[in-house]
Design an enzyme around this catalytic site. Structure first.
Site, mmCIF file in Angstrom:
data_model
loop_
_atom_site.group_PDB
_atom_site.id
_atom_site.type_symbol
_atom_site.label_atom_id
_atom_site.label_comp_id
_atom_site.label_asym_id
_atom_site.label_seq_id
_atom_site.Cartn_x
_atom_site.Cartn_y
_atom_site.Cartn_z
ATOM 1 N N TRP A 39 0.827 -1.216 0.000
ATOM 2 C CA TRP A 39 0.000 0.000 0.000
ATOM 3 C C TRP A 39 0.851 1.252 0.000
ATOM 4 C CZ3 TRP A 39 -3.391 2.009 4.599
ATOM 5 C CH2 TRP A 39 -2.731 1.888 5.805
ATOM 6 N N ASP A 40 2.091 1.128 0.463
ATOM 7 C CA ASP A 40 3.010 2.269 0.349
ATOM 8 C C ASP A 40 3.141 2.655 -1.126
ATOM 9 O OD1 ASP A 40 3.776 0.711 2.795
ATOM 10 O OD2 ASP A 40 5.191 2.363 3.078
ATOM 11 N N ASP A 167 0.185 -2.294 12.179
ATOM 12 C CA ASP A 167 0.792 -3.495 12.736
ATOM 13 C C ASP A 167 0.460 -3.826 14.197
ATOM 14 O OD1 ASP A 167 1.905 -2.881 10.285
ATOM 15 O OD2 ASP A 167 3.942 -3.410 10.847
ATOM 16 N N GLU A 396 8.187 8.980 9.590
ATOM 17 C CA GLU A 396 7.254 7.872 9.351
ATOM 18 C C GLU A 396 5.915 8.163 10.028
ATOM 19 O OE1 GLU A 396 8.707 4.117 10.806
ATOM 20 O OE2 GLU A 396 7.171 2.963 9.760
HETATM 21 C C1 GLC Z 1 4.960 -0.660 8.716
HETATM 22 C C2 GLC Z 1 3.570 -0.078 8.670
HETATM 23 C C3 GLC Z 1 2.901 -0.482 7.365
HETATM 24 C C4 GLC Z 1 3.788 -0.040 6.198
HETATM 25 C C5 GLC Z 1 5.223 -0.521 6.346
HETATM 26 C C6 GLC Z 1 6.169 0.110 5.337
HETATM 27 O O1 GLC Z 1 4.954 -2.047 8.728
HETATM 28 O O2 GLC Z 1 2.795 -0.491 9.749
HETATM 29 O O3 GLC Z 1 1.632 0.076 7.258
HETATM 30 O O4 GLC Z 1 3.256 -0.497 5.006
HETATM 31 O O5 GLC Z 1 5.710 -0.205 7.617
HETATM 32 O O6 GLC Z 1 6.121 1.504 5.393
#
Ligand code: GLC
Length: 427
Positions: A39-40, A167, A396
């Site tokens: 999703w990033d 997470d 972040e």
């Molecule tokens: C962490 C976040 C997740 C994201 C990843 C990379 O795991 O919780 O949403 O996709 O980092 O940025």
């Protein structure tokens, strides 16, 4: 309000995106996350579209080049070797030609591709590329409803907290207790070497994350088996709202591209999902709640997962209540939207998804609120996001009480969302 120089912020955001660009995909940040995340990438493409349209399409295409034959799009693609991340390809053991993880992430691709298509300056290119992505995104959506909603409830379950993208949310605590920790192979975490351990998930949570990975690996990542075999099955309203929005957007896109069957199928998925979402509404909290599919009970945890549904076409009274909930939180936190309700004693201002504010969730919530005419609250979220950037850079995530930057630095999707926000402010 603080003084912003939008053009400087714009250039700085572009710089962050370019420096994390690996050619065909973008890493979330150097060190902490050295691969492609699902999703990033989809949200990053939106940012890239403001300065390099071609590159934006490539970001999503690269992700879909690694789609599984059953339709799943994995949450990580391990394009290149790096020992800086745990759990790496060997722990996942998915046996894919280019290593990937074996779980998925919030399906925001349908939404992102529709946006890319609508704003395209090069119409011909956009049509060609959208047409090629359309059946792939549709296959992913179909995968969700057949493998994560096996009894046809209209909503899909996540089988691992990492699938939610949030997470270590409080949402998972209770259901997670069912996940054992015995038999977890010895491992060394890498995340706590790149970021402050006090901001990251705990050791006990990590053991459970890895237990689930080993359990699924033991079932050869056979998605026909994983759902029922998982002790962790949670229906996350935020995740479902993203899927519903993507189904609706894909339906619109399919219609414009003359794909009537795909349009009808995705429209039906969105409608069934919206109808089923009502059962997750909590009047007491003024937001939606997760449901533990193993026990059938709602999970009493007021997280941002229950605010995100405003991103989908939920009933207007629910959307308005959510706007009020965000306003209430704004009275408690200097920066919105916190990933967990500050009024809940389980709120932790600096621990990842248990309190901090994230620009990606801000973006989706603001977009949804704007759609229902709640522009004042939406503007407030955008303003808060840009203030965080001016004060603390492209982190972040941020402590919502102080604005302190947390986690990784020079973060890709944070920069991408800033480009989107700046564009929204102009329009
Ligand atoms: C962490 C976040 C997740 C994201 C990843 C990379 O795991 O919780 O949403 O996709 O980092 O940025």
């Amino acid at each position: 309000m603080i003084a912003l120089d939008p053009s400087k912020i714009f250039d700085h955001a572009v710089e962050v995106l370019k420096e994390n660009d690996q050619g065909g995909y973008t890493i979330p940040t150097k060190g902490l996350y050295p691969f492609q995340w699902n999703w990033d990438s989809c949200l990053t493409a939106l940012g890239q579209s403001h300065f390099d349209e071609q590159r934006a399409w490539t970001e999503i295409e690269t992700l879909f080049d690694h789609q599984w034959p059953d339709g799943m799009v994995p949450h990580i693609v391990f394009h290149v070797y790096s020992d800086g991340y745990f759990p790496g390809p060997n722990v996942w053991g998915t046996g894919r030609p280019v290593a990937t993880s074996g779980i998925t992430q919030p399906p925001v691709a349908g939404f992102a591709v529709r946006r890319l298509y609508e704003r395209a300056r090069d119409r011909q290119m956009a049509e060609k590329r959208a047409k090629a992505l359309l059946p792939k995104i549709d296959a992913w959506h179909r995968w969700f409803y057949s493998h994560r909603d096996p009894r046809g409830e209209g909503l899909v379950a996540i089988l691992h907290p990492w699938e939610s993208g949030r997470d270590n949310s409080v949402d998972w605590d209770q259901a997670f207790e069912r996940v054992p920790t015995d038999g977890v192979e010895p491992y060394t975490r890498r995340d706590t070497q790149h970021a402050d351990p006090a901001h990251r998930p705990t050791k006990e949570q990590y053991d459970r994350y890895i237990w689930l990975v080993q359990h699924f690996r033991g079932l050869n990542w056979d998605n026909a088996k994983l759902h029922d075999a998982s002790p962790f099955q949670v229906v996350d309203p935020g995740f479902n709202a993203i899927l519903i929005r993507s189904c609706a957007d894909l339906a619109d896109l399919a219609e414009s591209l003359g794909e009537a069957r795909l349009a009808a199928e995705n429209r039906a998925r969105a409608e069934a999902g919206l109808a089923a979402m009502n059962a997750l509404w909590s009047g007491t909290h003024g937001q939606y709640l997760c449901k533990d599919r193993v026990t059938g009970a709602l999970i009493d945890s007021a997280s941002i997962g229950g605010i995100l549904p405003v991103f989908a076409a939920v009933p207007e009274d629910h959307a308005r209540s959510i706007a009020l909930t965000v306003e209430r939180q704004a009275a408690a936190a200097k920066f919105i939207v916190p990933s967990h309700d500050p009024a809940d004693p389980r709120f932790e201002a600096k621990r990842y998804w248990r309190g901090p504010a994230w620009l990606v969730t801000n973006y989706m919530i603001a977009d949804g609120l704007r759609r229902v005419g709640e522009t004042a609250v939406a503007d407030r979220i955008v303003q808060s996001s840009l203030e965080l950037i001016s004060q603390s850079g492209f982190a972040e995530y941020y402590d919502p009480l102080t604005g302190e930057p947390c986690g990784g630095h020079r973060f890709t999707w944070t920069a991408a969302m800033v480009l989107e926000f700046l564009r929204l402010m102009k329009s």
